[in-house]
Design a protein around this motif. Sequence first.
Motif, mmCIF file in Angstrom:
data_model
loop_
_atom_site.group_PDB
_atom_site.id
_atom_site.type_symbol
_atom_site.label_atom_id
_atom_site.label_comp_id
_atom_site.label_asym_id
_atom_site.label_seq_id
_atom_site.Cartn_x
_atom_site.Cartn_y
_atom_site.Cartn_z
ATOM 1 N N UNK A 72 -26.892 -27.641 57.172
ATOM 2 C CA UNK A 72 -27.084 -29.096 57.472
ATOM 3 C C UNK A 72 -27.644 -29.581 56.048
ATOM 4 N N UNK A 73 -27.976 -31.149 56.270
ATOM 5 C CA UNK A 73 -28.217 -31.865 54.982
ATOM 6 C C UNK A 73 -29.418 -31.810 54.521
ATOM 7 N N UNK A 74 -30.625 -31.568 55.269
ATOM 8 C CA UNK A 74 -31.891 -31.524 55.049
ATOM 9 C C UNK A 74 -32.324 -30.331 53.957
ATOM 10 N N UNK A 75 -31.920 -29.227 54.300
ATOM 11 C CA UNK A 75 -32.088 -28.122 53.542
ATOM 12 C C UNK A 75 -31.307 -28.385 52.255
ATOM 13 N N UNK A 76 -30.034 -28.976 52.183
ATOM 14 C CA UNK A 76 -29.109 -29.266 51.137
ATOM 15 C C UNK A 76 -30.148 -29.929 49.997
ATOM 16 N N UNK A 77 -30.456 -31.085 50.654
ATOM 17 C CA UNK A 77 -31.451 -32.092 49.624
ATOM 18 C C UNK A 77 -32.509 -31.494 49.233
ATOM 19 N N UNK A 78 -33.167 -30.640 50.031
ATOM 20 C CA UNK A 78 -34.559 -29.965 49.669
ATOM 21 C C UNK A 78 -34.292 -28.985 48.374
ATOM 22 N N UNK A 79 -33.086 -28.235 48.456
ATOM 23 C CA UNK A 79 -32.171 -27.461 47.298
ATOM 24 C C UNK A 79 -32.188 -28.689 46.007
ATOM 25 N N UNK A 80 -31.758 -29.786 46.290
ATOM 26 C CA UNK A 80 -31.491 -30.533 45.039
ATOM 27 C C UNK A 80 -32.891 -30.979 44.497
ATOM 28 N N UNK A 81 -33.826 -31.300 45.446
ATOM 29 C CA UNK A 81 -35.135 -31.557 44.929
ATOM 30 C C UNK A 81 -35.973 -30.707 44.222
ATOM 31 N N UNK A 82 -35.667 -29.270 44.591
ATOM 32 C CA UNK A 82 -36.192 -28.297 43.603
ATOM 33 C C UNK A 82 -35.433 -27.821 42.471
ATOM 34 N N UNK A 83 -34.444 -28.555 42.097
ATOM 35 C CA UNK A 83 -33.618 -28.417 41.060
ATOM 36 C C UNK A 83 -32.873 -26.952 41.275
ATOM 37 N N UNK A 95 -30.789 -38.360 55.719
ATOM 38 C CA UNK A 95 -31.266 -37.158 54.849
ATOM 39 C C UNK A 95 -31.891 -37.651 53.771
ATOM 40 N N UNK A 96 -31.300 -38.500 52.970
ATOM 41 C CA UNK A 96 -32.056 -38.977 51.763
ATOM 42 C C UNK A 96 -33.387 -39.576 51.923
ATOM 43 N N UNK A 97 -33.490 -40.136 53.213
ATOM 44 C CA UNK A 97 -34.907 -40.853 53.598
ATOM 45 C C UNK A 97 -35.744 -39.732 53.537
ATOM 46 N N UNK A 98 -35.726 -38.698 53.938
ATOM 47 C CA UNK A 98 -36.396 -37.605 54.202
ATOM 48 C C UNK A 98 -36.820 -36.889 52.693
ATOM 49 N N UNK A 99 -35.851 -36.973 52.075
ATOM 50 C CA UNK A 99 -35.704 -36.423 50.388
ATOM 51 C C UNK A 99 -36.666 -37.135 49.697
ATOM 52 N N UNK A 100 -36.710 -38.518 49.779
ATOM 53 C CA UNK A 100 -37.251 -39.528 48.862
ATOM 54 C C UNK A 100 -38.593 -39.382 49.516
ATOM 55 N N UNK A 102 -40.321 -36.704 50.584
ATOM 56 C CA UNK A 102 -40.796 -35.638 49.817
ATOM 57 C C UNK A 102 -40.949 -35.587 48.211
ATOM 58 N N UNK A 103 -40.535 -36.951 47.611
ATOM 59 C CA UNK A 103 -40.733 -36.982 46.271
ATOM 60 C C UNK A 103 -39.390 -36.921 45.653
ATOM 61 N N UNK A 104 -38.430 -36.533 45.967
ATOM 62 C CA UNK A 104 -37.033 -36.301 45.283
ATOM 63 C C UNK A 104 -36.659 -37.373 44.431
ATOM 64 N N UNK A 105 -36.202 -37.241 43.078
ATOM 65 C CA UNK A 105 -35.748 -38.165 42.200
ATOM 66 C C UNK A 105 -34.064 -38.130 42.434
ATOM 67 N N UNK A 106 -33.605 -39.168 43.228
ATOM 68 C CA UNK A 106 -32.226 -38.998 43.671
ATOM 69 C C UNK A 106 -31.450 -40.150 42.816
ATOM 70 N N UNK A 107 -30.161 -39.849 42.450
ATOM 71 C CA UNK A 107 -29.259 -40.792 42.159
ATOM 72 C C UNK A 107 -27.820 -40.657 43.511
ATOM 73 N N UNK A 108 -27.868 -41.795 44.013
ATOM 74 C CA UNK A 108 -26.752 -41.877 44.824
ATOM 75 C C UNK A 108 -25.181 -42.356 43.948
ATOM 76 N N UNK A 109 -24.325 -41.277 44.335
ATOM 77 C CA UNK A 109 -23.161 -41.167 43.312
ATOM 78 C C UNK A 109 -22.124 -41.943 44.221
#
Length: 324
Positions: A72-83, A95-100, A102-109
Amino acid sequence: MKNIISRRAAIATLGALGAGAAFAQGGATRPLTVRLGYQKSSTLIALLKVQGTLEKQLAPLNATLSWHEFTSGLPLLEALNLDNLDISADVADTVPVFAQAAGADLTFVAQEAPSPAAQAILVREDSPLRSVADLKGKKVGFAKAAGAHYLLIAALEKAGLSFRDIDPAYLTPADGRAAFERGAIDAWVVWDPFLAAAQRQARVRVLADGTGIASYQRYYLASTKFAKARPDVLRVVYAELERTGRWVKQNPKEAAALLSPVWGLDAATIEQANARRSYAVRPVVAEALAEQQRIADAFFAEKLLPRKINALDVALFQPGLKSS
């Protein structure tokens, strides 16, 4: 807020242009493996993977792909956040709301235009539950932080209930289907193609879908570090997503035939699921993030988000800009 996002977008764009220029001077010729995460509902990415199109388009940039599937999306963005990933295939707007948070530095493509009917609250056909209001005190299964999670919150609010009025069960789509079929949960909130599969393979009823409640936009994201370093790669990815989105809607039977062995579903089920998704890929603009803020505020109000966030505090990729 619009001024804030404009400044952040400008900074991100300038950084991307500068990085692009640096790669143009020799860095882009170095071999690169792009780590791309996706999930079963990532239709356009699944088609590009089957067809090998993305690899061919990235080859001139001396870039290859490594594919990483998530439930699902949450573990996907957790992996993105952890590089552990560079690019994330489409995830639901929640999903991006939860990633934000958690401090993720996101770029919306990119984003897909709304597909509200592509997720729904299901009950078994013989269930006594006839409306969302009947969910009070009942056990409801769904994936945490998925679009289905927000659909449930928004539907409960519309029915005069709160999230605290139900007994939540956080389940992956596969576990949710199993729990639903054996009667371990009273209702199941899920998205396509899992929704279409349940409708065609089991005796179910829809209590509510997202129509008039949750627009269900899906976003493609990248780590900001990668977006600044390789805008050339993101431009290729964006162009292929846009092209493939048009192709799916114009060729529904061919798309379903390609996806059938990949998803393990019959073509008719996939056609039904795809008919509910817009697949209209477009750039993300600040105005489009208004619903993101509503989603964030709804989760924070229910004490499901650890901190209040500003949905505009992200970078936006601009596919039309070329690095110099």
